[in-house]
Design a protein around this motif. Structure first.
Motif, short mmCIF file in Angstrom:
data_model
loop_
_atom_site.label_atom_id
_atom_site.label_comp_id
_atom_site.label_asym_id
_atom_site.label_seq_id
_atom_site.Cartn_x
_atom_site.Cartn_y
_atom_site.Cartn_z
N ASN A 1 -11.38 4.68 -5.69
CA ASN A 1 -12.47 3.79 -5.33
C ASN A 1 -12.07 2.33 -5.37
O ASN A 1 -12.95 1.45 -5.36
CB ASN A 1 -13.67 4.04 -6.25
CG ASN A 1 -14.48 5.24 -5.82
OD1 ASN A 1 -14.76 5.42 -4.64
ND2 ASN A 1 -14.85 6.09 -6.77
N TYR A 2 -10.79 2.08 -5.43
CA TYR A 2 -10.28 0.70 -5.39
C TYR A 2 -9.16 0.61 -4.35
O TYR A 2 -8.41 1.57 -4.15
CB TYR A 2 -9.71 0.29 -6.76
CG TYR A 2 -10.75 0.03 -7.81
CD1 TYR A 2 -11.24 -1.26 -8.05
CD2 TYR A 2 -11.25 1.07 -8.58
CE1 TYR A 2 -12.18 -1.49 -9.03
CE2 TYR A 2 -12.21 0.85 -9.56
CZ TYR A 2 -12.67 -0.44 -9.78
OH TYR A 2 -13.61 -0.66 -10.75
N LYS A 3 -9.06 -0.53 -3.72
CA LYS A 3 -7.88 -0.84 -2.92
C LYS A 3 -6.77 -1.21 -3.88
O LYS A 3 -6.89 -2.18 -4.64
CB LYS A 3 -8.16 -1.99 -1.96
CG LYS A 3 -6.97 -2.33 -1.08
CD LYS A 3 -7.28 -3.48 -0.13
CE LYS A 3 -6.07 -3.83 0.72
NZ LYS A 3 -6.34 -4.97 1.63
N LEU A 4 -5.70 -0.45 -3.88
CA LEU A 4 -4.66 -0.65 -4.88
C LEU A 4 -3.92 -1.96 -4.65
O LEU A 4 -3.44 -2.22 -3.55
CB LEU A 4 -3.68 0.53 -4.86
CG LEU A 4 -4.29 1.91 -5.10
CD1 LEU A 4 -3.19 2.97 -5.14
CD2 LEU A 4 -5.10 1.94 -6.39
N PRO A 5 -3.77 -2.79 -5.69
CA PRO A 5 -3.06 -4.06 -5.55
C PRO A 5 -1.58 -3.83 -5.21
O PRO A 5 -1.00 -2.79 -5.51
CB PRO A 5 -3.20 -4.69 -6.95
CG PRO A 5 -4.35 -3.99 -7.58
CD PRO A 5 -4.33 -2.61 -7.04
N SER A 6 -0.95 -4.83 -4.62
CA SER A 6 0.44 -4.69 -4.17
C SER A 6 1.41 -4.55 -5.34
O SER A 6 2.50 -3.99 -5.18
CB SER A 6 0.83 -5.90 -3.31
OG SER A 6 0.69 -7.10 -4.05
#
Length: 496
Positions: A66-71
Motif C-alpha cells: 500500500n506504499y510506493k516503495l522509496p528508491s
C-alpha cells in the motif's frame, strides 16, 4: 518466503550503510500508524539503504503493498505465518534430543525459566529441523507437551493442549529457519516475532540490534487474547506468557531500546529491559506539511473525524455507540471514520450492522483517503483505541489546530495534557470503553466553538515545538551512525 528484489547501482557518495527494518503486520501492507512511521524514516534518509523484513499473517498478502516503495528501499523480504500450512510430515519420528535441548524447548512454552535463545536458534536452524512439521509430529514433541500437561495442565484434555502448543510454536519455528538479509544495523519496530528476527540477526551476523517499541507488543497481545473467542479460557495464560517470553529475547540482546514516551519506558523496565538501554524519542511531523489545509465546506454542522483503521484494537464499536448518544442530542453532527476497512472485513461488517441496529444516520466510513482532503473541514477528532503507542493521527490533528477526545491509552495523555510543558490541554482524555463519558466531552466541544479553537491552538503549539519530524529523523541518523558506522563500500552493485 518471498523477496521483492531491487538492483541498485550505488554511485551516490552519500550512501553510508544498510539498515534492515523488521516489521510485523505493518509496512508495506498496512497504512497509518507504525507503517507511516517506517515510510517517513526511509524517505527522510535517502543516503541510507534499507531492507524491509516484513512478517505478514497470510500468503495472500504477498506483493500487495500500500506504499510506493522509496528508491533507497532495496528489497522487501516477505515472510508469511501461514506458510507452514502447506507442509506435511510423518508421525512418530524420534529426534534424540539432548536433555538441554529438551529444556530449551520446554522453557519456550512453560514460562518456568529464561530461554537460552542462542541455543534454541541453533537447534531449530540445524539440519535435523529442516522439516519443522516433522518435529511437531515426533515423539520428542509429544514428550515435551506431556511434561507440560503433567506439571501445569493436569485438568486439560491432552489433545487440546497438544494442538494449542503446536499452533503457538509452528509459526515461530518457521520464522527462525528463515534466511536473514545482511545489513549493518538491524532495527526491529516491535518485540514479538519481529523481535525474534532481530535477536536472531544479531546472533547470526554479529551486528548491532536496535528496538523501537511504539506500543508494548506483549501487553497488546494480552489484551487481545483476554477478549478472544478463539482461545479457550484454560489456555489464555499459556498464550499470554508465550508472547511475554518472545518479547524477552530482544529486551535482553538489543544494544539500544527506543520508546516514544515515559509510560512505555516504565513498562519496559517492569518487563525486564535494563533502564540504561532505553531512550525516549517521540514521533514527529512537520506542521508546514499541513499549512495549506483549509475548510471548503460551510460551517452548517459539526463534523467530527477519526483517522483510524477499522480493526478491533481501535474499538470502532465504542466509537459508534458514543456517536449514537451524540446524534440523539445533536442530529446535525456527522462522524467521518477515515481509514482502511479491508484488514478485518468481518469486524467492519459487524460495525456496519451496529450502525444499522442503533439507527445512526450520520456516520461515514470513507475508506482509505488523503487525510488532508478531509481534515480542514473537521471541527475536532476522536480516538477510541484500547491500545496505542504515540498516535501519529493525534499529531496530524494538532498540526491542523484540531483538538482531540481520546481514550487513556499509550502516549495519548502526554499528547493531550502535556508533560509539564507550558502549552495547556489540547482536548480530553476518557477511560477505555467509556463511550458515555466520551459522548459528554464530544457534545461539550460541539457546543463551544471558542473552546475548540483554544484547545486546537494548544495542540498546534505543542506539536510545533516538541514533536518535529526533523528532530526525530536526526536522532535516528545519529543512532544508526553510532551503531553501524560507515561500513558499506561504494561504487558497486548492491543486491540482497
Amino acid at each position: 518466503m518471498h523477496i521483492r528484489l531491487i538492483l541498485k547501482f550505488c554511485l551516490n557518495e552519500g550512501i553510508e550503510m544498510r539498515v534492515c527494518l523488521i516489521a510485523e503486520g505493518a509496512y508495506p501492507y498496512v497504512t497509518g500508524g507504525v507503517s507511516s512511521w517506517i515510510h517517513s524514516l526511509i524517505t527522510s534518509m535517502p543516503e541510507t539503504e534499507f531492507i524491509i523484513f516484513a512478517i505478514a499473517a497470510e500468503r495472500k498478502q504477498q506483493g500487495k503493498f500500500n506504499y510506493k516503495l522509496p528508491s533507497n528501499l532495496l528489497a522487501v523480504h516477505e515472510v508469511f505465518l501461514d506458510t507452514h500450512l502447506e507442509k506435511q510430515a510423518k508421525w512418530g519420528k524420534r529426534f534424540h534430543l539432548t536433555p538441554s535441548q529438551k529444556q530449551d524447548l520446554f522453557a519456550l512454552v512453560s514460562d518456568d525459566e529464561p530461554v537460552n535463545w542462542e541455543s534454541l536458534f541453533n537447534l531449530i536452524r540445524s539440519k535435523q529441523f529442516q522439516n519443522v512439521d516433522e518435529f511437531l509430529s515426533s515423539k520428542d514433541y509429544y514428550d515435551i507437551v506431556q511434561h507440560l500437561a503433567i506439571t501445569k495442565y493436569r485438568n486439560v484434555p491432552y489433545t487440546e493442549l497438544f494442538w494449542t502448543v503446536n499452533s503457538m510454536i509452528l509459526p515461530l519455528f518457521t520464522i527462525i529457519r528463515e534466511d536473514i538479509p545482511k545489513a549493518d544495523v538491524y532495527h526491529a519496530v516491535s518485540t514479538g516475532y519481529a523481535g525474534i528476527v532481530g535477536t536472531l540477526a544479531k546472533i547470526i551476523h554479529q551486528k548491532p540490534l536496535l528496538l523501537t517499541e511504539h506500543g508494548i507488543y506483549s501487553r497488546e497481545r494480552e489484551e487481545e487474547i483476554i477478549k478472544a473467542n478463539w482461545v479457550k479460557g484454560c489456555f489464555k495464560d499459556l498464550w499470554i506468557n508465550y508472547f511475554y517470553t518472545l518479547s524477552s529475547s530482544i529486551y535482553s540482546l538489543a544494544d539500544e531500546v527506543i520508546t516514544l514516551f515515559r509510560k512505555n519506558k516504565e513498562i519496559q523496565i517492569e518487563l525486564g529491559c535494563r533502564e540504561e538501554k532505553i531512550r525516549i524519542i517521540p514521533n514527529g511531523i512537520e506542521v508546514s506539511d499541513y499549512q495549506n489545509v483549509i475548510r471548503t465546506l460551510p460551517e452548517d454542522r459539526i463534523r467530527i473525524g477519526a483517522i483510524v483503521r477499522v480493526v478491533p484494537i481501535k474499538d470502532i464499536k465504542m466509537m459508534i455507540q458514543m456517536f449514537a448518544l451524540v446524534e440523539q442530542k445533536l442530529p446535525t453532527a456527522e462522524l467521518f471514520i477515515m481509514g482502511p476497512a479491508e484488514e478485518d472485513s468481518d469486524y467492519y461488517d459487524e460495525c456496519i450492522q451496529l450502525v444499522e441496529v442503533l439507527g445512526i444516520q450520520n456516520i461515514h466510513f470513507t475508506g482509505m483517503v488523503q487525510i488532508k482532503d478531509y481534515i480542514g473541514n473537521l471541527d475536532f477528532l476522536i480516538l477510541t483505541s484500547i491500545s496505542e503507542g504515540q498516535p501519529l493521527a493525534i499529531l496530524e490533528g494538532f498540526a491542523c489546530s484540531k483538538p482531540y477526545v481520546c481514550t487513556n491509552v499509550g502516549g495519548c495523555q502526554e499528547l493531550i495534557a502535556g508533560n509539564e510543558d507550558p502549552y495547556g490541554p489540547a482536548g480530553y482524555i476518557v477511560p477505555v470503553l467509556d463511550y458515555e463519558e466520551m459522548a459528554s466531552y464530544v457534545l461539550k466541544l460541539c457546543e463551544n466553538e471558542q473552546l475548540r479553537k483554544q484547545l486546537g491552538q494548544n495542540g498546534f503549539n505543542r506539536v510545533n515545538e516538541l514533536y518535529k519530524r526533523s528532530a526525530f529523523i536526526k536522532s535516528y541518523k545519529q543512532i544508526y551512525a553510532r551503531l553501524g558506522g560507515e561500513t558499506i563500500g561504494r561504487n558497486r552493485i548492491r543486491t540482497t
